[in-house]
Design an enzyme around this catalytic site. Structure first.
Site, PDB file in Angstrom:
ATOM      1  N   GLU A   2       0.998  -1.320  -0.160  1.00 22.85           N
ATOM      2  CA  GLU A   2      -0.062  -0.075   0.180  1.00 22.85           C
ATOM      3  C   GLU A   2       0.868   1.028  -0.222  1.00 22.85           C
ATOM      4  O   GLU A   2       0.544   2.490  -0.604  1.00 22.85           O
ATOM      5  CB  GLU A   2      -1.442  -0.330   1.173  1.00 22.85           C
ATOM      6  CG  GLU A   2      -1.559  -1.037   1.504  1.00 22.85           C
ATOM      7  CD  GLU A   2      -1.330  -2.470   2.035  1.00 22.85           C
ATOM      8  OE1 GLU A   2       0.058  -2.739   2.326  1.00 22.85           O
ATOM      9  OE2 GLU A   2      -2.799  -3.325   2.425  1.00 22.85           O
ATOM     10  N   GLY A  33      24.453  -5.960 -22.462  1.00 23.69           N
ATOM     11  CA  GLY A  33      23.823  -6.942 -22.424  1.00 23.69           C
ATOM     12  C   GLY A  33      21.951  -6.359 -23.104  1.00 23.69           C
ATOM     13  O   GLY A  33      21.260  -6.690 -24.551  1.00 23.69           O
ATOM     14  N   GLU A  78      18.473  -9.301 -24.092  1.00 23.65           N
ATOM     15  CA  GLU A  78      18.349  -9.970 -23.241  1.00 23.65           C
ATOM     16  C   GLU A  78      16.525  -9.608 -23.097  1.00 23.65           C
ATOM     17  O   GLU A  78      15.303  -9.290 -21.885  1.00 23.65           O
ATOM     18  CB  GLU A  78      18.883  -9.291 -22.092  1.00 23.65           C
ATOM     19  CG  GLU A  78      19.956  -9.887 -21.644  1.00 23.65           C
ATOM     20  CD  GLU A  78      20.918  -9.268 -21.082  1.00 23.65           C
ATOM     21  OE1 GLU A  78      20.499  -8.375 -19.250  1.00 23.65           O
ATOM     22  OE2 GLU A  78      22.399  -9.192 -20.882  1.00 23.65           O
ATOM     23  N   CYS A  91      10.267  -1.628  -4.309  1.00 22.65           N
ATOM     24  CA  CYS A  91      10.556  -2.779  -3.851  1.00 22.65           C
ATOM     25  C   CYS A  91      10.947  -4.058  -4.722  1.00 22.65           C
ATOM     26  O   CYS A  91      10.914  -4.322  -5.960  1.00 22.65           O
ATOM     27  CB  CYS A  91       8.877  -3.799  -3.049  1.00 22.65           C
ATOM     28  SG  CYS A  91       8.161  -2.288  -2.182  1.00 22.65           S
ATOM     29  N   CYS A 151      29.011  -2.985 -11.679  1.00 22.16           N
ATOM     30  CA  CYS A 151      28.766  -1.383 -12.181  1.00 22.16           C
ATOM     31  C   CYS A 151      28.189  -1.397 -10.145  1.00 22.16           C
ATOM     32  O   CYS A 151      28.487  -1.157  -9.946  1.00 22.16           O
ATOM     33  CB  CYS A 151      27.451  -1.511 -12.607  1.00 22.16           C
ATOM     34  SG  CYS A 151      26.432  -2.605 -13.013  1.00 22.16           S
ATOM     35  N   HIS A 207      22.318   5.316 -16.955  1.00 19.39           N
ATOM     36  CA  HIS A 207      20.864   6.105 -16.215  1.00 19.39           C
ATOM     37  C   HIS A 207      20.663   7.596 -16.312  1.00 19.39           C
ATOM     38  O   HIS A 207      18.787   7.853 -15.323  1.00 19.39           O
ATOM     39  CB  HIS A 207      21.293   6.530 -14.536  1.00 19.39           C
ATOM     40  CG  HIS A 207      22.155   4.927 -14.120  1.00 19.39           C
ATOM     41  ND1 HIS A 207      23.807   4.450 -13.839  1.00 19.39           N
ATOM     42  CD2 HIS A 207      21.896   4.221 -13.945  1.00 19.39           C
ATOM     43  CE1 HIS A 207      23.445   3.255 -13.951  1.00 19.39           C
ATOM     44  NE2 HIS A 207      22.699   2.993 -13.542  1.00 19.39           N
TER      45      HIS A 207
END
Ligand code: GLN
Ligand code: ZN
Length: 774
Positions: A16, A449, A501, A533, A660, A711
């Site tokens: 939640e 990859g 991949e 998560c 990394c 990123h």
């Protein structure tokens, strides 16, 4: 015996918190609605813990993002750049808080987020406090008090949890030179004391101060800080019971310090460090004192059922010397690191009842703590306890289950010899052979990859899972994606291609799903940071590769091109590191089992005609033990596990590895020991600074320092990359230098990926021309 808990998962049974946060950030719900979600989770958690029968339950363990950031906010440790937000009347406390956690980009403001790093050796990440020399602290957030009162209004007198003052300082970072952050102790203590006094006035009996740093290597200054902090706190709140919580390691050489601090109770982690109980019980100053000892006997960081017999032997040993009213029973650490509730796992084909019976998630761990307390209270009369008998039945079953124990796998590990982890010839010889066999140009170009995982790819995988499409349809789709990416890679002119991949959900899960000894949960989420998560797969038994895992795709991809196609595997340490692991054998043994499974795959790829094979090990540094003295041992077996997976190939087969998220300085020798023919590493964000380690050490093998940051969606200019490469060339022999991005591209979009890689190729061409001219 008092039973208590150090902290409960804050994400909520159905995540939640994650959902609420994302909606709030997207502007879909109000702050009030988000706060309601938070308060519901807290209520539920308190109720669950009270219902389980615990005597003492924590508060202030809930957080909207991170408990270290909460502490920064409590102390007003708010970096200067957020001051404009604090000053603006329209901003709530939570607005400032989230800006610190995530940065703020609006038309008016562009403020960088605070840094994030791993919480000790867990996979939880905290927001790193920032300190300056003349920093002023000022009480800012009253969350600890509000949460205590909230529980009190529900009739529950909780034990508020705070990150202790010394650990808080040590977890932070000096943002300027000329001082040590530990010197700021005097400035933050008054605020701690104010809060503690207020909690006591409002009815708190116990307070838990978390000082896991007490288990680390400490300097003289830090030891003094501990003494001073707790002396001062003791004098200022004489009536409040202080529980000092250590976890994740042994107190080791800090044992005298930890046991002599003037607190009411010391919590120790007996799962991670069983030996410290005996050590503490030999300390006369502790035994003769009136201090309590909280025994962390239920593993807060893993998913296994506690062996009651073992836990009780600790409790009984302690009880022989310490009166019952001086003992507490608890999980080893906060349950933040465990999934919420095993009862939510209802799919018996995914998690069979037999395997499930071996597990205990957070909620189940509470029951264990309470059961152990009851048995202790019955003066260890095991005959009356049904719970004990049932527990031992399961524990015994796990020791012998054929699902777990596979003689063949154990035998293979037992038969490993030193030569299994060395290549036939040393690198210089291999390099010559590979040069001839692979015919690569100077400064070979490649990628790490993965290629962008589009919504379409994800949707098809979901459809396959739901049974909406067949395996054949899915496989056809993946083949098409691979083919498209190959045509595309050939067009832009890469030298060593990858298949992209597309078929992988995640670099560990993908392999876990195909290895025996692995099981997956449907709801076993654990907070990684903020709203993020993860659902780590669980290694429950001996790991074995029963069929090839990636050969089909690599072979297909190679058949579509005359260029070299790189095989892509995840390494044994990364697989180990990102899973819940067995507690019935050393991590090293599990790592070797996985290594042998990967080795089988490596050899099958080689047999299928794949000449370049990459074994990713981004998590190798994460596995480092907390105490430096233990590093060498870990690095020895970790690098051996990697080599075990890589070394059986022919000399002409080129082994790559990729790393990394790491600094390499302190482990560079061991990275070299891995003896990969080529290593690609993340360096661009630090402008090649990270490369320094490799240069100073004179890294002997080939190396591809990432030339652009994957990123960010930003497309790097050709010049930037040429400059970075020239920087690298100052110290790396031209023959050893590869050109590649920082990391895999799965989180990027195709458009920016295409431009970025095109520029990367242009940069390489420039470099080749320059090299020819010389
Ligand atoms: N081969 C992986 C990829 O490209 C590596 C990911 C990683 O380093 N975390 O996605
Ligand atoms: Zn990477």
């Amino acid at each position: 015996m008092i039973t208590h808990n150090l902290g409960y998962p804050r994400i909520g049974n159905q995540r939640e918190l994650k959902k609420g946060l994302e909606q709030f950030w997207a502007g879909k719900i109000s702050e009030e609605e988000l706060r309601t979600i938070g308060s519901k989770i807290r209520q539920q958690n308190w109720q669950t813990q009270v219902d389980a029968g615990l005597n003492l339950v924590p508060s202030n363990d809930f957080s909207f993002y991170d408990h270290v950031l909460d502490t920064s906010l409590m102390l007003g440790a708010i970096p200067e750049r957020y001051q404009v937000l604090v000053d603006n009347q329209h901003n709530s406390e939570l607005d400032v808080y989230f800006a610190m956690a995530r940065g703020l980009q609006t038309e008016q403001a562009d403020i960088q987020a605070m840094e994030m790093t791993k919480w000790f050796d867990t996979n939880y990440h905290y927001i790193v406090p920032e300190f300056t020399k003349n920093q002023d602290f000022k009480r800012f957030s009253n969350k600890a008090i509000q949460n205590f009162e909230e529980a009190k209004s529900l009739g529950i007198i909780t034990k508020p949890v705070l990150v202790g003052p010394v650990t808080f300082l040590l977890l932070g970072k000096e943002k300027e030179a000329g001082f040590e952050r530990i010197d700021l102790l005097d400035k933050i203590l008054p605020i701690y004391i104010e809060i503690l006094q207020e909690l006591a006035a409002k009815g708190a009996i116990w307070v838990q101060l978390d000082e896991p740093c007490l288990t680390l290597d400490l300097t003289e200054n830090e030891i003094i800080a501990f003494q001073k902090a707790y002396q001062t706190i003791r004098e200022s709140v004489p009536a409040l019971k202080i529980l000092l919580a250590t976890y994740f390691e042994c107190s080791g050489d800090n044992i005298n310090l930890a046991t002599s601090l003037p607190v009411n109770c010391l919590h120790i982690d007996l799962v991670r460090c069983p030996a410290q109980l005996g050590d503490i019980l030999t300390l006369k100053h502790f035994v003769d004192s009136d201090k309590s000892l909280s025994l962390g006997v239920v593993d807060g960081r893993n998913i296994w059922k506690t062996d009651y017999k073992k836990a009780l032997s600790f409790i009984q040993t302690a009880n022989e010397q310490l009166a019952t009213d001086r003992l507490l029973i608890a999980p080893s650490c906060s349950l933040l690191h465990a999934p919420c509730d095993l009862d939510l796992e209802k799919n018996e084909t995914v998690l069979t009842p037999e395997i499930k019976s071996w597990f205990a998630f957070a909620k189940q761990k509470l029951t264990e703590v309470v059961a152990l307390g009851k048995i202790a209270d019955s003066k260890y009369d095991l005959n009356i306890s049904l719970a004990f008998a049932e527990n031992q039945r399961v524990i015994e079953h796990r020791k012998t289950s054929v699902l777990i124990h596979k003689p063949f796998v154990k035998q293979r590990v037992a038969e490993i010899t030193p030569t299994d982890s060395v290549r036939q010839n040393p690198f210089p010889i291999r390099q010559k052979l590979q040069l001839k066999a692979l015919q690569l140009p100077l400064f070979p170009t490649t990628t790490i990859g993965s290629f962008p995982q589009t919504d379409e790819v994800r949707k098809l995988r979901a459809d396959l899972k739901k049974g909406v499409i067949s395996q054949i349809e899915y496989d056809n789709f993946i083949e098409k994606e691979i083919e498209k990416s190959i045509i595309w890679q050939e067009k832009i002119g890469l030298d060593v291609l990858v298949h992209g991949e597309f078929e992988r959900n995640d670099m560990v899960e993908y392999f876990g799903e195909q290895l025996s000894g692995y099981v997956f949960t449907q709801n076993g989420w654990v907070q990684s940071y903020g709203s993020r998560c993860v659902k780590p797969p669980i290694i429950y038994g001996d790991v074995e590769r029963t069929t090839p895992m990636t050969v089909r795709w690599s072979k297909f991809a190679q058949s579509k091109t005359n260029k070299l196609m790189k095989g892509m595997l995840t390494g044994p340490i990364t697989i180990l590191q990102w899973s819940f692991v067995r507690d019935d054998q050393p991590r090293r043994t599990t790592a070797f089992q996985i290594a042998l499974a990967i080795r089988d795959e490596v050899l099958d790829l080689e047999n299928a005609g794949i000449k370049v094979i990459q074994i990713d090990e981004p998590a190798i540094r994460e596995g480092l033990p907390l105490r430096k003295a233990d590093w060498e041992n870990y690095l020895q077996w970790a690098t051996e596990a990697f080599r075990l997976s890589a070394s059986k190939v022919k000399d002409v087969t080129q082994i790559h590895t990729h790393m990394c998220y790491s600094e390499f300085n302190d482990i560079i020798k061991h990275i070299a020991d891995m003896d990969a023919d080529v290593i690609t590493i993340e360096t661009s964000r630090s402008q090649m600074e990270l490369l320094e380690a490799f240069v100073n050490f004179q890294y002997p093998n080939e190396i591809g320092p990432g030339v652009y940051d994957i990123h960010s969606p930003r497309v790097p200019e050709v010049n930037e990359m040429v400059e970075l490469l020239e920087k690298a060339l100052v110290n790396i022999p031209a023959r050893n230098l590869w050109v590649n991005p920082d990391c895999g591209l799965k989180t990027r979009k195709w458009a920016e990926t295409e431009k970025a890689l095109q520029n990367m190729i242009l940069a390489t061409q420039e470099l080749r021309i320059m090299a020819l001219a010389e």
